[in-house]
Structure formats: structure tokens, C-alpha cells
Write a protein that holds these residues in place. Structure first.
Motif, PDB file in Angstrom:
ATOM      1  N   TYR A   1     115.061  16.203  34.065  1.00  0.00           N
ATOM      2  CA  TYR A   1     113.846  16.705  34.705  1.00  0.00           C
ATOM      3  C   TYR A   1     112.820  15.578  34.875  1.00  0.00           C
ATOM      4  N   ALA A   2     112.730  14.705  33.905  1.00  0.00           N
ATOM      5  CA  ALA A   2     111.810  13.570  34.011  1.00  0.00           C
ATOM      6  C   ALA A   2     112.187  12.681  35.199  1.00  0.00           C
ATOM      7  N   GLN A   3     113.477  12.479  35.416  1.00  0.00           N
ATOM      8  CA  GLN A   3     113.932  11.707  36.573  1.00  0.00           C
ATOM      9  C   GLN A   3     113.606  12.445  37.874  1.00  0.00           C
ATOM     10  N   PHE A   4     113.732  13.746  37.862  1.00  0.00           N
ATOM     11  CA  PHE A   4     113.415  14.578  39.023  1.00  0.00           C
ATOM     12  C   PHE A   4     111.942  14.411  39.407  1.00  0.00           C
ATOM     13  N   VAL A   5     111.073  14.462  38.412  1.00  0.00           N
ATOM     14  CA  VAL A   5     109.635  14.315  38.652  1.00  0.00           C
ATOM     15  C   VAL A   5     109.313  12.899  39.095  1.00  0.00           C
ATOM     16  N   GLU A   6     109.898  11.930  38.417  1.00  0.00           N
ATOM     17  CA  GLU A   6     109.632  10.530  38.748  1.00  0.00           C
ATOM     18  C   GLU A   6     110.067  10.198  40.171  1.00  0.00           C
ATOM     19  N   GLY A   7     111.147  10.831  40.630  1.00  0.00           N
ATOM     20  CA  GLY A   7     111.631  10.587  41.980  1.00  0.00           C
ATOM     21  C   GLY A   7     110.839  11.294  43.056  1.00  0.00           C
ATOM     22  N   GLY A   8     109.876  12.118  42.656  1.00  0.00           N
ATOM     23  CA  GLY A   8     109.040  12.819  43.632  1.00  0.00           C
ATOM     24  C   GLY A   8     109.676  14.047  44.235  1.00  0.00           C
ATOM     25  N   TRP A   9     110.796  14.505  43.664  1.00  0.00           N
ATOM     26  CA  TRP A   9     111.520  15.628  44.273  1.00  0.00           C
ATOM     27  C   TRP A   9     110.754  16.941  44.158  1.00  0.00           C
ATOM     28  N   ALA A  10     109.972  17.103  43.105  1.00  0.00           N
ATOM     29  CA  ALA A  10     109.204  18.346  42.949  1.00  0.00           C
ATOM     30  C   ALA A  10     108.180  18.511  44.061  1.00  0.00           C
ATOM     31  N   ALA A  11     107.708  17.402  44.613  1.00  0.00           N
ATOM     32  CA  ALA A  11     106.616  17.419  45.593  1.00  0.00           C
ATOM     33  C   ALA A  11     107.104  17.416  47.040  1.00  0.00           C
ATOM     34  N   LEU A  12     108.404  17.508  47.252  1.00  0.00           N
ATOM     35  CA  LEU A  12     108.987  17.245  48.563  1.00  0.00           C
ATOM     36  C   LEU A  12     108.324  18.023  49.706  1.00  0.00           C
ATOM     37  N   SER A  13     108.187  19.338  49.553  1.00  0.00           N
ATOM     38  CA  SER A  13     107.653  20.145  50.651  1.00  0.00           C
ATOM     39  C   SER A  13     106.264  20.693  50.361  1.00  0.00           C
ATOM     40  N   CYS A  14     105.605  20.158  49.347  1.00  0.00           N
ATOM     41  CA  CYS A  14     104.266  20.636  48.995  1.00  0.00           C
ATOM     42  C   CYS A  14     103.201  19.949  49.852  1.00  0.00           C
ATOM     43  N   ASP A  15     102.043  20.589  49.905  1.00  0.00           N
ATOM     44  CA  ASP A  15     100.932  20.131  50.721  1.00  0.00           C
ATOM     45  C   ASP A  15     100.406  18.784  50.215  1.00  0.00           C
ATOM     46  N   PRO A  16     100.266  17.792  51.101  1.00  0.00           N
ATOM     47  CA  PRO A  16      99.691  16.498  50.685  1.00  0.00           C
ATOM     48  C   PRO A  16      98.299  16.621  50.080  1.00  0.00           C
ATOM     49  N   ALA A  17      97.584  17.708  50.409  1.00  0.00           N
ATOM     50  CA  ALA A  17      96.251  17.916  49.830  1.00  0.00           C
ATOM     51  C   ALA A  17      96.320  18.054  48.316  1.00  0.00           C
ATOM     52  N   TYR A  18      97.484  18.425  47.807  1.00  0.00           N
ATOM     53  CA  TYR A  18      97.653  18.580  46.359  1.00  0.00           C
ATOM     54  C   TYR A  18      98.657  17.575  45.804  1.00  0.00           C
ATOM     55  N   GLY A  19      98.910  16.512  46.564  1.00  0.00           N
ATOM     56  CA  GLY A  19      99.808  15.469  46.102  1.00  0.00           C
ATOM     57  C   GLY A  19     101.233  15.587  46.597  1.00  0.00           C
ATOM     58  N   GLY A  20     101.483  16.520  47.496  1.00  0.00           N
ATOM     59  CA  GLY A  20     102.827  16.721  48.008  1.00  0.00           C
ATOM     60  C   GLY A  20     103.202  15.733  49.099  1.00  0.00           C
ATOM     61  N   GLN A  21     104.494  15.719  49.438  1.00  0.00           N
ATOM     62  CA  GLN A  21     104.975  14.820  50.483  1.00  0.00           C
ATOM     63  C   GLN A  21     104.931  15.454  51.862  1.00  0.00           C
TER      64      GLN A  21
END
Length: 598
Positions: free
Chosen positions: A85-105
């Protein structure tokens, strides 16, 4: 240990050749710069993560399971899960389709859908930890206050915190109107929640620093039934206005469920003892807010079975090519061996092709559905958004129920390919079957999905949304109806589309006289509707494959696609005739059975 190769070629075929997603994105300002190269590069890396990080933990996670410390109420997932899970977070996968206003990609949902298909193939139990967070994110994004969004969305986006949905109680499953968890208003505007929840996936773990629980509960003066339910956000650790975590909140795991499958995921009995929470949305309107998360979860569950169907097929195919047993009925094929590979046998091929056809049809439906979500949420034209939303609502129960039923058929068929070895744990096939079995149950059983489809989504608006999808089918039929090479794909679709209108009307009229007629027909009806959708998507895939071959493309991918499509229409699609007959048989054979069920 089972193997897995991400089906990137098929994903690219669907997105770029069948649905032309980048053309769609050009009409959506939020996505206008997303090109095919970006999508392909992201999915290639996602596939590597699935294979290299998630997959190696699947069998070991199933064997080890989760551990609860009764004294501290802390749950420890299997070894390696936290590091993955730490690797998942570090790779930015959690943020893939989230709003850039909240740090998403800010990438399209359709890309995220493909990421999660691969993760589900690799390790469904592990994938549920980050997967549920997306639903919590969407619920708060749609219904949260500005303060709640500011507090929770950046952490959910980054993956620093995870999310859950706390609905079910021991005395009520899908019937949420019966829930008893109480929410007492406090002078400072917060609420204290007391009650018990069960079957809470990823309810407690040490993968993330905090867990954001979305909890359904009743206010003291709430009306009875589903109209008296409110939604609350209840963090594992209390959070101050500046985002700093404080004391442990009064929500904890009182027990772990001992389950048939998904052993690596912590399915918890959650106790709320004056847990502090804040209301999401309006009082007594909690179901509307929670349905954002529930619908996301239903699409996600369909994606879970899609992932398991694909990985089960891949392993069964490899085994069938290697395992030798008996000779082909048409003569020896492997003269240098004492027996032929079992893939020469007709029924082995039927089992393999069943899984392949259901995987590829399910992938087409899932990608199309998430493309509609992108359109519904972000297209600048209001009518386009509205139409997309209606079709998503129509497809959601089908994705959830049809794909998970197909996953059950497929994982068991692939297990059967292995014969006795399929029943043995070390091959991994029995885990796919066990893990998939929950997908037909949670997030509303498939019977509930069938009632929702027929009762609400179709009869509830006199078939208006079904007719909208029917226009898409009619357009394809008009385009390819005179093409002889498409006849084997178009003609069955055209016949069923015509039958569907009469079939729906007939069930509707009978239901007006006796509601049990709808209940008795619903499951069969959903499966017919699922095949109607699959037939449409298979015809569109065949259309592209035939065009490529006609243009001189010698890639065997297109020949394989046509062969799989022909199998689907010849061997799987014909069950629609039987299903319509059983649906029309009426309710008396089910309901007039007091003696039989005494």
C-alpha cells in the motif's frame, strides 16, 4: 502460484478503436489534453504494479488472513500488504482520477477503471483497501460541506487515509430502513453515534494513518424507515480543523468475520460507542448521499469479477495447453507425447471460451460505463450529461449482477479445466472461485439489482432509458444491417432488441395486476438485458475487427476477437430464449407453494 499478464492490448483496442475515448475527451475541457500515449503509458505502469507488487501477495494473503488484537481492537492485514500500500501511495495511484484541486491527477475515470481491473486480477482482497476509498471520496465530493472537503479529500486523494462505508447491521442487510444506529446531536454541532455495524470491508487496518468511515444512522426524531436515515463522516482518529489527528474516536473493530474468501481483507464488526462524527448532506437524506458511494461500489464489484474472470481464464488456458490427457476425437495431435494437450477437447475449449467471452464482453461494458461517467460529470452540454447519467443508472445493476454472475460461471469453469488439480489450493484456481463468490452478494445481492433494474430503472419510467439505449442499438443495426459479413453478429442483436420491447411490456402489464410477477421475472430479465448489452458490444467489437482485416491488418488479435465473438453468439447468447420463457412462466410456480415449503 498463478500467473497474470495485464490485458493491455484489449484495453487499448476498446478505448482507442471501439470507443475512441480521446475523441470523446476533446469535447470535455477537463480531459481535452489526455491523449492515447498518456493513457497507454499509465496503464502499462499500472500493469507492472499489479504484477510485481499486488500479485505476489495474493496466495500468501489468502493463507495468512487478517489478525485482530482483542485488547487493542487493532487489525493487522497479511504480511506485505502494508508495504504494498505504501508503494501504491508513493506511486500516485490513489490520486489517479481525483480532482487536482485536492491533489489528484485528474485523469479520466475510464483510466482508473482499467487500473482497478488489473489490481483485482492480481489481488482482489488487497485492492479493496484503496478501492473503497474512492467511494468515500466521491460521496464527500458530491455532498460534503466545504469544511469536510477541505479536511478529508486531500488525505483520501493522496491515499494517506482510507475510507469505508458502514451500512449493514446484523438484523438488516439490504433493508437499511431497519437500521438502529443512533446519532445524538451535540451543542458544538457534532454528533455522537452509538450502534453496531457488520460486514465492513477494510473497516480496521494499519495500512493508513487514519480511516474515514461513512456511517448511516438515525437522529432521535427521525421518521421510521428509509426516510429517517442520515449520513455521517466518522474518522478512526478525531481530526481538528487544521487536519491534525487527535485522540482515538469511539469506533473500533469488535470482531473479524470468518469468510469463504477474500481472506486478506479485514471484514469487520464495527462498534460505535459515542463516536464523534459530522453530518454529510441534509438530515434524514443520508441514503441519497450514500448512494453515490454505493453506486460507485456496485460498478467496482462488477470490475472485481471482471478481473477474476480474466486471471482465471489466463491460468486455465496455460494449463490446458500444457496438460496432456487422452487423444483428440479426430486423431492424434501431439504425436511426440503419450497423450494430447487437453485443449484439443471440445468441452475444454467451451469452458475456456466462456471465460474469455465473458471477460472481453465485460471489459467492453465496464469501459463504456466509466466513459459515460466521465461524460455525465464533466461534459459541458447539459443534455449530454443527463443522457449519460440515465444510461449509467440503467447499466449499473447490470454491471454489478451480470458481470458477477458471469464471474461465478467463469471461475468455476476454469477451475474445472484443471480437473482434480483445480480443487487443490496450490494452483490458485479455487481461490478465484471463492473470492468471486462474495461479489454476487455484497453491495446489494444480485436479486436486489434485478429488482432495481426491472422495477425502478425500466418499469419506473416506462422503459424510457431502455429506449435510449435501444437507439444506440438501432443505429448500429442501420449502419451494418446490409453488411453480410456482420450478419452473424447483427442479426441476433436485432432480433433480441425487437423481442425486448414486447417482453418488457408484457412483464410490466402482469406486474400491474400482481407485483409478484415482477419479483419472479426480475432475475431472468436482468440476464436477458445483460445479453442484449453484451450483444451490442460484441457487434461493435466485431465491426472494428472486420474493418481492420478488410484493410489488410494481419494482427491475429482481430481474428481471435471474431472467433470469440462467434462463440459468444453461438453458445452463450442463446440462453436468452430460455430466460424469456422462464420469466414469462409467471409467479404461481413460486408463490403457490405453501405445501412444498411447509
Amino acid at each position: 502460484m498463478p500467473v497474470y499478464n495485464p490485458p493491455l492490448r484489449d484495453m487499448q483496442f476498446l478505448m482507442h478503436e471501439v470507443f475512441s475515448v480521446t475523441d470523446e475527451f476533446k469535447a470535455i475541457p477537463k480531459y481535452e489534453d489526455v491523449d492515447a500515449e498518456t493513457i497507454n503509458a499509465v496503464l502499462e505502469e499500472a500493469g507492472k504494479f499489479a504484477v510485481e507488487v499486488a500479485l505476489p501477495l495474493n496466495v500468501s494473503g489468502d493463507t495468512e488472513g487478517c489478525t485482530l488484537d482483542i485488547k487493542t481492537h487493532e487489525v493487522t492485514p497479511p504480511k506485505g500488504f502494508k508495504q504494498a500500500y505504501a508503494q501504491f501511495v508513493e506511486g500516485g495511484w490513489a490520486a489517479l482520477s481525483c480532482d487536482p484541486a485536492y491533489g489528484g491527477q485528474g485523469l479520466p475515470f475510464v483510466v482508473n477503471q482499467c487500473l482497478y481491473e488489473m489490481l483485482n486480477s492480481a489481488n482482489q482482497a488487497w485492492t479493496m483497501y484503496p478501492g473503497l476509498s474512492h467511494g468515500a471520496y466521491e460521496s464527500l465530493y458530491a455532498h460534503g460541506t466545504d469544511a469536510q472537503k477541505k479536511l478529508y479529500l486531500p488525505k483520501l486523494t493522496s491515499g494517506e487515509w482510507t475510507g469505508t462505508m458502514c451500512l449493514t447491521e446484523s438484523h438488516c442487510g439490504t433493508d437499511l430502513g431497519m437500521l438502529r444506529t443512533r446519532a445524538e446531536p451535540q451543542a458544538d454541532g457534532s454528533y455522537k453515534l452509538t450502534g453496531n455495524k457488520i460486514f465492513i470491508s477494510a473497516g480496521e487496518h494499519d495500512l493508513a494513518a487514519n480511516i474515514v468511515h461513512l456511517v448511516l444512522a438515525r437522529l432521535p426524531d427521525a421518521p421510521k424507515g428509509s426516510k429517517g436515515i442520515s449520513l455521517f463522516v466518522v474518522p478512526k482518529f478525531n481530526v481538528s480543523e487544521d487536519g491534525a489527528m487527535g485522540s482515538r474516536n469511539g469506533i473500533y473493530c469488535g470482531g473479524l468475520e470468518h469468510k469463504m474468501g477474500i481472506h486478506g481483507n479485514a471484514t469487520c464488526q464495527m462498534v460505535l460507542d459515542e463516536a464523534v462524527g459530522s453530518m454529510v448532506g441534509a438530515p434524514n437524506k443520508g441514503l441519497a448521499a450514500m448512494f453515490v458511494m454505493m453506486n460507485a461500489a456496485r460498478l467496482g464489484v462488477g470490475n472485481q469479477s471482471l478481473g477474476l474472470t480474466e486471471v482465471a481464464f489466463q491460468n486455465a488456458l496455460a494449463y490446458a495447453k500444457d496438460r496432456t490427457q487422452m487423444r483428440s476425437l479426430t486423431g492424434t495431435k501431439a504425436k511426440d507425447k503419450p497423450a494430447d494437450p487437453i485443449i484439443v477437447h471440445a468441452d475444454v475449449r467451451k469452458m475456456l471460451l466462456t471465460a474469455k467471452a465473458y471477460a472481453e464482453g465485460g471489459r467492453a461494458m465496464s469501459i463504456y460505463c466509466t466513459l459515460l461517467l466521465d461524460r455525465e460529470l464533466y461534459h459541458p452540454d447539459e443534455k449530454t450529461r443527463k443522457d449519460a447519467g440515465e444510461i449509467v443508472a440503467l447499466l449499473t445493476p447490470i454491471v454489478k449482477a451480470f458481470l458477477t454472475d458471469n464471474g461465478h460461471i467463469s471461475t468455476n469453469a476454469c477451475l474445472q479445466v484443471f480437473g482434480g488439480h483445480g480443487y487443490i489450493k496450490e494452483w490458485g484456481m479455487e481461490q478465484f472461485a471463492r473470492d468471486n463468490r462474495i461479489n454476487m452478494i455484497y453491495e446489494g445481492t444480485n436479486t436486489i439489482q434485478s429488482l432495481d433494474l426491472l422495477g425502478r430503472k425500466i418499469l419506473g419510467n416506462n422503459g424510457a432509458t431502455l429506449k435510449k439505449f435501444g437507439k444506440l442499438i438501432a443505429a448500429l443495426i442501420a449502419e451494418e444491417g446490409v453488411n453480410e459479413k456482420m450478419a452473424e453478429f447483427i442479426n441476433p442483436l436485432a432480433i433480441l432488441a425487437e423481442q425486448m420491447s414486447k417482453f418488457t411490456t408484457e412483464i410490466g402489464f402482469k406486474g400491474m395486476q400482481n407485483p409478484d410477477e415482477v419479483g419472479s421475472a426480475a432475475v431472468d430479465y436482468l440476464r436477458v438485458a445483460g445479453h442484449l448489452m453484451f450483444a451490442y458490444f460484441w457487434a461493435r467489437m466485431a465491426q472494428v475487427a472486420l474493418r481492420e482485416i478488410a484493410n489488410g491488418n494481419t494482427d491475429p488479435f482481430y481474428t481471435a476477437k471474431l472467433q470469440t465473438g462467434r462463440f459468444y453468439f453461438a453458445k452463450l447468447f442463446p440462453e436468452t430464449a430460455m430466460l424469456m420463457r422462464t420469466a414469462r412462466s409467471g409467479s404461481s410456480a413460486l408463490m403457490d407453494t405453501e405445501a412444498a415449503l411447509a
